[in-house]
Design a protein around this motif. Structure first.
Motif, PDB file in Angstrom:
ATOM      1  N   VAL A  64      -4.039   5.375   4.341  1.00  0.00           N
ATOM      2  CA  VAL A  64      -3.800   4.401   3.287  1.00  0.00           C
ATOM      3  C   VAL A  64      -4.551   4.857   2.038  1.00  0.00           C
ATOM      4  N   GLN A  65      -3.817   4.982   0.934  1.00  0.00           N
ATOM      5  CA  GLN A  65      -4.390   5.444  -0.327  1.00  0.00           C
ATOM      6  C   GLN A  65      -4.931   4.262  -1.135  1.00  0.00           C
ATOM      7  N   PRO A  66      -5.973   4.494  -1.945  1.00  0.00           N
ATOM      8  CA  PRO A  66      -6.487   3.434  -2.815  1.00  0.00           C
ATOM      9  C   PRO A  66      -5.416   2.966  -3.791  1.00  0.00           C
ATOM     10  N   PRO A  67      -5.458   1.712  -4.195  1.00  0.00           N
ATOM     11  CA  PRO A  67      -6.442   0.685  -3.815  1.00  0.00           C
ATOM     12  C   PRO A  67      -6.173   0.163  -2.400  1.00  0.00           C
ATOM     13  N   ILE A  68      -7.255  -0.006  -1.654  1.00  0.00           N
ATOM     14  CA  ILE A  68      -7.192  -0.432  -0.254  1.00  0.00           C
ATOM     15  C   ILE A  68      -7.688  -1.871  -0.164  1.00  0.00           C
ATOM     16  N   PRO A  69      -6.975  -2.731   0.562  1.00  0.00           N
ATOM     17  CA  PRO A  69      -7.470  -4.102   0.734  1.00  0.00           C
ATOM     18  C   PRO A  69      -8.898  -4.086   1.281  1.00  0.00           C
ATOM     19  N   GLN A  70      -9.740  -4.941   0.737  1.00  0.00           N
ATOM     20  CA  GLN A  70     -11.164  -4.946   1.055  1.00  0.00           C
ATOM     21  C   GLN A  70     -11.458  -5.092   2.546  1.00  0.00           C
ATOM     22  N   ASP A  71     -10.670  -5.899   3.260  1.00  0.00           N
ATOM     23  CA  ASP A  71     -10.949  -6.159   4.667  1.00  0.00           C
ATOM     24  C   ASP A  71     -10.108  -5.326   5.636  1.00  0.00           C
TER      25      ASP A  71
ATOM     26  N   CYS B 279       0.836  -1.202   0.000  1.00  0.00           N
ATOM     27  CA  CYS B 279       0.000   0.000   0.000  1.00  0.00           C
ATOM     28  C   CYS B 279       0.874   1.257   0.000  1.00  0.00           C
ATOM     29  N   GLN B 280       0.275   2.357  -0.428  1.00  0.00           N
ATOM     30  CA  GLN B 280       0.903   3.656  -0.250  1.00  0.00           C
ATOM     31  C   GLN B 280       0.306   4.261   1.012  1.00  0.00           C
ATOM     32  N   VAL B 281       1.201   4.718   1.910  1.00  0.00           N
ATOM     33  CA  VAL B 281       0.774   5.143   3.236  1.00  0.00           C
ATOM     34  C   VAL B 281       1.406   6.476   3.596  1.00  0.00           C
ATOM     35  N   GLY B 282       0.615   7.365   4.204  1.00  0.00           N
ATOM     36  CA  GLY B 282       1.109   8.595   4.799  1.00  0.00           C
ATOM     37  C   GLY B 282       1.000   8.478   6.308  1.00  0.00           C
ATOM     38  N   LEU B 283       1.918   9.056   7.033  1.00  0.00           N
ATOM     39  CA  LEU B 283       1.945   8.998   8.489  1.00  0.00           C
ATOM     40  C   LEU B 283       1.535  10.359   9.034  1.00  0.00           C
TER      41      LEU B 283
ATOM     42  N   GLY C 297       0.724  -1.509  16.287  1.00  0.00           N
ATOM     43  CA  GLY C 297      -0.176  -1.225  17.380  1.00  0.00           C
ATOM     44  C   GLY C 297      -1.583  -1.701  17.118  1.00  0.00           C
ATOM     45  N   ILE C 298      -2.461  -1.290  18.015  1.00  0.00           N
ATOM     46  CA  ILE C 298      -3.879  -1.654  17.960  1.00  0.00           C
ATOM     47  C   ILE C 298      -4.638  -0.518  17.284  1.00  0.00           C
ATOM     48  N   ILE C 299      -5.443  -0.862  16.302  1.00  0.00           N
ATOM     49  CA  ILE C 299      -6.237   0.146  15.590  1.00  0.00           C
ATOM     50  C   ILE C 299      -7.428   0.506  16.471  1.00  0.00           C
ATOM     51  N   ARG C 300      -7.503   1.784  16.858  1.00  0.00           N
ATOM     52  CA  ARG C 300      -8.568   2.250  17.746  1.00  0.00           C
ATOM     53  C   ARG C 300      -9.714   2.933  16.991  1.00  0.00           C
ATOM     54  N   HIS C 301      -9.439   3.411  15.779  1.00  0.00           N
ATOM     55  CA  HIS C 301     -10.485   4.109  15.015  1.00  0.00           C
ATOM     56  C   HIS C 301     -10.139   4.031  13.527  1.00  0.00           C
ATOM     57  N   THR C 302     -11.145   3.770  12.703  1.00  0.00           N
ATOM     58  CA  THR C 302     -10.962   3.821  11.251  1.00  0.00           C
ATOM     59  C   THR C 302     -11.954   4.814  10.671  1.00  0.00           C
ATOM     60  N   GLU C 303     -11.528   5.484   9.619  1.00  0.00           N
ATOM     61  CA  GLU C 303     -12.390   6.485   8.990  1.00  0.00           C
ATOM     62  C   GLU C 303     -12.096   6.527   7.496  1.00  0.00           C
ATOM     63  N   ARG C 304     -13.157   6.406   6.694  1.00  0.00           N
ATOM     64  CA  ARG C 304     -13.032   6.540   5.245  1.00  0.00           C
ATOM     65  C   ARG C 304     -13.141   8.032   4.939  1.00  0.00           C
ATOM     66  N   LEU C 305     -12.155   8.581   4.248  1.00  0.00           N
ATOM     67  CA  LEU C 305     -12.103  10.011   3.975  1.00  0.00           C
ATOM     68  C   LEU C 305     -12.685  10.331   2.596  1.00  0.00           C
ATOM     69  N   GLU C 306     -12.958  11.621   2.365  1.00  0.00           N
ATOM     70  CA  GLU C 306     -13.585  12.061   1.113  1.00  0.00           C
ATOM     71  C   GLU C 306     -12.786  11.689  -0.126  1.00  0.00           C
ATOM     72  N   ASP C 307     -11.458  11.632   0.005  1.00  0.00           N
ATOM     73  CA  ASP C 307     -10.614  11.282  -1.149  1.00  0.00           C
ATOM     74  C   ASP C 307     -10.502   9.768  -1.344  1.00  0.00           C
ATOM     75  N   GLN C 308     -11.356   9.003  -0.637  1.00  0.00           N
ATOM     76  CA  GLN C 308     -11.417   7.537  -0.689  1.00  0.00           C
ATOM     77  C   GLN C 308     -10.247   6.846   0.006  1.00  0.00           C
ATOM     78  N   SER C 309      -9.382   7.618   0.690  1.00  0.00           N
ATOM     79  CA  SER C 309      -8.328   6.989   1.477  1.00  0.00           C
ATOM     80  C   SER C 309      -8.941   6.489   2.789  1.00  0.00           C
ATOM     81  N   LEU C 310      -8.200   5.650   3.490  1.00  0.00           N
ATOM     82  CA  LEU C 310      -8.640   5.096   4.762  1.00  0.00           C
ATOM     83  C   LEU C 310      -7.662   5.540   5.843  1.00  0.00           C
ATOM     84  N   LYS C 311      -8.195   6.177   6.874  1.00  0.00           N
ATOM     85  CA  LYS C 311      -7.367   6.642   7.988  1.00  0.00           C
ATOM     86  C   LYS C 311      -7.504   5.667   9.138  1.00  0.00           C
ATOM     87  N   LEU C 312      -6.365   5.131   9.586  1.00  0.00           N
ATOM     88  CA  LEU C 312      -6.315   4.201  10.711  1.00  0.00           C
ATOM     89  C   LEU C 312      -5.630   4.898  11.887  1.00  0.00           C
TER      90      LEU C 312
END
Length: 92
Positions: free
Chosen positions: A47-54, A29-33, A72-87
């Motif tokens: 995490v930028q698209p394409p994002i693993p389905q699960d 994946c392509q990832v920004g911190l 670490g442990i993922i405490r919150h996930t959020e799908r953003l307007e640009d279709q990226s996924l924030k963990l």
């Protein structure tokens, strides 16, 4: 909130809870911190698209970003307007 440039494709390991226990999956994946506002102990991965389905159901994550090994442990996930996924991750 401060973020890094997108990295080149990185190897991401993530854990899913199933009826048969936790399983680990991997993806490239392509990832920004990012820093998490109001909680300096946590970090966020964008995490930028394409994002693993699960990936949205993942409970844990392990990735190397900018030469650092982060897990670490993922405490919150959020799908953003640009279709990226924030963990939002709490380090172990």
């Amino acid at each position: 909130m401060k973020s890094t440039q997108l990295t080149s494709t990185v190897h991401l390991d993530y854990g899913l809870d199933t009826l048969f226990g936790r399983i680990t999956k991997s993806a490239e994946c392509q990832v920004g911190l990012e820093q998490v506002e109001h909680d300096p102990t946590r970090f966020a991965l964008r995490v930028q698209p394409p994002i693993p389905q699960d990936l949205e159901q993942a409970k844990t994550v392990l990735v190397k970003v900018d030469g650092r090994r982060l897990n670490g442990i993922i405490r919150h996930t959020e799908r953003l307007e640009d279709q990226s996924l924030k963990l939002e991750v709490e380090p172990e």
